[in-house]
Design an enzyme around this catalytic site. Sequence first.
Site, PDB file in Angstrom:
ATOM      1  N   ARG A 255      41.628 -65.254  56.258  1.00 21.32           N
ATOM      2  CA  ARG A 255      42.480 -64.275  56.955  1.00 21.32           C
ATOM      3  C   ARG A 255      43.271 -64.882  58.113  1.00 21.32           C
ATOM      4  O   ARG A 255      43.681 -64.193  59.029  1.00 21.32           O
ATOM      5  CB  ARG A 255      41.658 -63.073  57.431  1.00 21.32           C
ATOM      6  CG  ARG A 255      41.092 -62.260  56.277  1.00 21.32           C
ATOM      7  CD  ARG A 255      40.284 -61.092  56.746  1.00 21.32           C
ATOM      8  NE  ARG A 255      39.822 -60.314  55.593  1.00 21.32           N
ATOM      9  CZ  ARG A 255      38.812 -59.435  55.638  1.00 21.32           C
ATOM     10  NH1 ARG A 255      38.161 -59.250  56.775  1.00 21.32           N
ATOM     11  NH2 ARG A 255      38.463 -58.771  54.559  1.00 21.32           N
TER      12      ARG A 255
ATOM     13  N   LYS B 269      58.237 -68.134  59.076  1.00 18.41           N
ATOM     14  CA  LYS B 269      58.330 -67.688  57.686  1.00 18.41           C
ATOM     15  C   LYS B 269      57.609 -68.686  56.792  1.00 18.41           C
ATOM     16  O   LYS B 269      57.956 -69.874  56.776  1.00 18.41           O
ATOM     17  CB  LYS B 269      59.789 -67.576  57.242  1.00 18.41           C
ATOM     18  CG  LYS B 269      60.481 -66.300  57.667  1.00 18.41           C
ATOM     19  CD  LYS B 269      61.850 -66.217  57.007  1.00 18.41           C
ATOM     20  CE  LYS B 269      62.542 -64.910  57.320  1.00 18.41           C
ATOM     21  NZ  LYS B 269      63.861 -64.804  56.647  1.00 18.41           N
TER      22      LYS B 269
ATOM     23  N   GLU C 267      72.458 -76.484  56.850  1.00 16.93           N
ATOM     24  CA  GLU C 267      71.861 -75.519  57.775  1.00 16.93           C
ATOM     25  C   GLU C 267      72.460 -75.663  59.178  1.00 16.93           C
ATOM     26  O   GLU C 267      72.652 -74.661  59.880  1.00 16.93           O
ATOM     27  CB  GLU C 267      70.345 -75.682  57.827  1.00 16.93           C
ATOM     28  CG  GLU C 267      69.633 -75.348  56.523  1.00 16.93           C
ATOM     29  CD  GLU C 267      69.659 -73.860  56.176  1.00 16.93           C
ATOM     30  OE1 GLU C 267      70.053 -73.029  57.036  1.00 16.93           O
ATOM     31  OE2 GLU C 267      69.294 -73.522  55.037  1.00 16.93           O
TER      32      GLU C 267
ATOM     33  N   LYS D  90      67.976 -70.768  66.928  1.00  8.55           N
ATOM     34  CA  LYS D  90      67.040 -70.030  66.088  1.00  8.55           C
ATOM     35  C   LYS D  90      65.948 -69.379  66.919  1.00  8.55           C
ATOM     36  O   LYS D  90      65.565 -68.234  66.662  1.00  8.55           O
ATOM     37  CB  LYS D  90      66.415 -70.931  65.021  1.00  8.55           C
ATOM     38  CG  LYS D  90      65.528 -70.129  64.058  1.00  8.55           C
ATOM     39  CD  LYS D  90      65.284 -70.813  62.749  1.00  8.55           C
ATOM     40  CE  LYS D  90      64.536 -69.887  61.798  1.00  8.55           C
ATOM     41  NZ  LYS D  90      64.295 -70.512  60.485  1.00  8.55           N
TER      42      LYS D  90
ATOM     43  N   GLU E 177      62.030 -59.478  61.359  1.00  5.78           N
ATOM     44  CA  GLU E 177      63.207 -58.906  60.699  1.00  5.78           C
ATOM     45  C   GLU E 177      63.178 -57.383  60.685  1.00  5.78           C
ATOM     46  O   GLU E 177      63.550 -56.752  59.695  1.00  5.78           O
ATOM     47  CB  GLU E 177      63.340 -59.452  59.269  1.00  5.78           C
ATOM     48  CG  GLU E 177      63.601 -60.951  59.226  1.00  5.78           C
ATOM     49  CD  GLU E 177      63.900 -61.450  57.822  1.00  5.78           C
ATOM     50  OE1 GLU E 177      63.477 -60.811  56.849  1.00  5.78           O
ATOM     51  OE2 GLU E 177      64.535 -62.512  57.700  1.00  5.78           O
TER      52      GLU E 177
ATOM     53  N   ARG F 261      67.730 -60.897  62.972  1.00  2.00           N
ATOM     54  CA  ARG F 261      67.365 -62.178  62.375  1.00  2.00           C
ATOM     55  C   ARG F 261      68.165 -62.452  61.104  1.00  2.00           C
ATOM     56  O   ARG F 261      68.268 -63.602  60.658  1.00  2.00           O
ATOM     57  CB  ARG F 261      65.855 -62.204  62.079  1.00  2.00           C
ATOM     58  CG  ARG F 261      65.361 -63.562  61.616  1.00  2.00           C
ATOM     59  CD  ARG F 261      63.857 -63.693  61.693  1.00  2.00           C
ATOM     60  NE  ARG F 261      63.414 -64.960  61.126  1.00  2.00           N
ATOM     61  CZ  ARG F 261      62.216 -65.490  61.298  1.00  2.00           C
ATOM     62  NH1 ARG F 261      61.311 -64.883  62.030  1.00  2.00           N
ATOM     63  NH2 ARG F 261      61.903 -66.648  60.743  1.00  2.00           N
TER      64      ARG F 261
ATOM     65  N   ASN G   2      70.645 -65.747  57.770  1.00  2.00           N
ATOM     66  CA  ASN G   2      70.791 -65.772  56.315  1.00  2.00           C
ATOM     67  C   ASN G   2      72.237 -65.997  55.880  1.00  2.00           C
ATOM     68  O   ASN G   2      72.550 -65.863  54.690  1.00  2.00           O
ATOM     69  CB  ASN G   2      70.286 -64.456  55.712  1.00  2.00           C
ATOM     70  CG  ASN G   2      68.784 -64.300  55.843  1.00  2.00           C
ATOM     71  OD1 ASN G   2      68.047 -65.273  55.758  1.00  2.00           O
ATOM     72  ND2 ASN G   2      68.331 -63.076  56.073  1.00  2.00           N
TER      73      ASN G   2
ATOM     74  N   HIS H 284      73.072 -67.507  52.517  1.00  2.00           N
ATOM     75  CA  HIS H 284      71.856 -67.550  51.714  1.00  2.00           C
ATOM     76  C   HIS H 284      71.797 -66.492  50.624  1.00  2.00           C
ATOM     77  O   HIS H 284      71.015 -66.632  49.681  1.00  2.00           O
ATOM     78  CB  HIS H 284      70.622 -67.429  52.618  1.00  2.00           C
ATOM     79  CG  HIS H 284      70.334 -68.681  53.391  1.00  2.00           C
ATOM     80  ND1 HIS H 284      71.224 -69.218  54.297  1.00  2.00           N
ATOM     81  CD2 HIS H 284      69.257 -69.511  53.380  1.00  2.00           C
ATOM     82  CE1 HIS H 284      70.702 -70.321  54.821  1.00  2.00           C
ATOM     83  NE2 HIS H 284      69.520 -70.530  54.279  1.00  2.00           N
TER      84      HIS H 284
ATOM     85  N   HIS I 274      70.703 -68.406  47.525  1.00  2.00           N
ATOM     86  CA  HIS I 274      69.442 -68.191  46.809  1.00  2.00           C
ATOM     87  C   HIS I 274      69.684 -67.788  45.357  1.00  2.00           C
ATOM     88  O   HIS I 274      68.928 -68.177  44.460  1.00  2.00           O
ATOM     89  CB  HIS I 274      68.608 -67.128  47.518  1.00  2.00           C
ATOM     90  CG  HIS I 274      67.908 -67.641  48.735  1.00  2.00           C
ATOM     91  ND1 HIS I 274      67.307 -66.810  49.653  1.00  2.00           N
ATOM     92  CD2 HIS I 274      67.707 -68.908  49.194  1.00  2.00           C
ATOM     93  CE1 HIS I 274      66.765 -67.543  50.626  1.00  2.00           C
ATOM     94  NE2 HIS I 274      67.008 -68.808  50.361  1.00  2.00           N
TER      95      HIS I 274
ATOM     96  N   HIS J 163      68.770 -76.977  47.922  1.00  2.00           N
ATOM     97  CA  HIS J 163      68.928 -75.818  48.798  1.00  2.00           C
ATOM     98  C   HIS J 163      70.193 -75.936  49.643  1.00  2.00           C
ATOM     99  O   HIS J 163      70.971 -74.984  49.759  1.00  2.00           O
ATOM    100  CB  HIS J 163      67.700 -75.688  49.713  1.00  2.00           C
ATOM    101  CG  HIS J 163      67.800 -74.555  50.686  1.00  2.00           C
ATOM    102  ND1 HIS J 163      67.678 -73.235  50.297  1.00  2.00           N
ATOM    103  CD2 HIS J 163      68.023 -74.538  52.033  1.00  2.00           C
ATOM    104  CE1 HIS J 163      67.815 -72.455  51.370  1.00  2.00           C
ATOM    105  NE2 HIS J 163      68.026 -73.223  52.419  1.00  2.00           N
TER     106      HIS J 163
END
Length: 360
Positions: free
Chosen positions: A122, A144, A186, A225, A235, A240, A244, A247, A251, A264
């Site tokens: 956990r 993330k 990026e 960032k 988010e 945030r 993206n 992206h 993606h 990427h």
Amino acid sequence: MKASHIIKLKTSRQCPIIVGEGIIKQLKDYFDFSGYSSLVLITDATVKKLYGQSVLRALRTTGKKVFLLTLPLGEKAKSLREVERGYRFLLEKNIDRKGLICALGGGVVGDVAGYIAATYLRGIDYIQLPTTLLAQVDSSIGGKVGVNFGGKKNMVGSFYQPKVIIGDVALLKSLPPAEMRNGMAEVIKYALAMNRELFRFLEQKRGKLTTPELKDIVMRCSRLKAGIVEVDEREKSGQRAILNFGHTVGHALEAAARLKELSHGEAVAVGMVAASRISEQAGMLDRSNVQSIENMLLKFGLPTYCQGINPDDLIKTIRFDKKTTLGETGWVLLKDIGKGVVNQAVADNIVRKVLREICR
């Protein structure tokens, strides 16, 4: 202790970002390992060969038991199968809740190691030791973590902050050109969506980036960032989403290319072209700015279009994107270079037109 810069990222868990040159060999000067029962270094085969032994030596100076887990190379490591293998390894080594995971590698290693840390018992602590430009400016920051599932990027994951991020820019010297280009995609994202001054710096740059310049870039992007993550860690407010930019289509391109034929950074570069052209079609961005953006990407060896991909397949994938809610895709677009806007609705005919342009 070598000279370094520290950014204090204030989130649900305090997470300093430390950027310096040659600091990876003195880890205990930058992080307190005393409260941990054992350390688990998670890396991939390439990084293990380059830096595995030196980092293991640095970790062993703490006097703790140190174990090594090696992941497969590339996106195939971002799977629940590899996460399960990680759990079994930790169980075999009797890693308890006072164990610490050390993620040494690029974005894939950080994502997988972080997700293992977030879910094993956990949640146990982990630290990020990013070795690529992309990881140092982006993926290691913000908490993330996760894996791919069902052929889609990052569909299973969590928000789980590391205890510290230690970015050694000296490690970037060993990166092949393709990996540097991935990271620069990026960097350019930050410039376009958030910081015109960074765009101007990159525009004026001639020749290869020096180590001091890379250190400055990593610091700039880390601050950008961190500023966003602090106000919208999970988010919830939508702020945030600015991260993206490029992206949504990026993606989709990665998924259409089965996560392996297009890197990427390359996918995000084409995605930024798409978002810029959509911004122009929506009357938000001048054509001259779109041309400047495409010239910038070409300057750093990044593509501005893709081949062999059906735009209709991209549209289908975008509809299942994590940023699509109640059937509506919230696009990140540009009002100007350095001024991104989030959650923009775009007419289907504009999206189709632009996707046909970039899919030659």
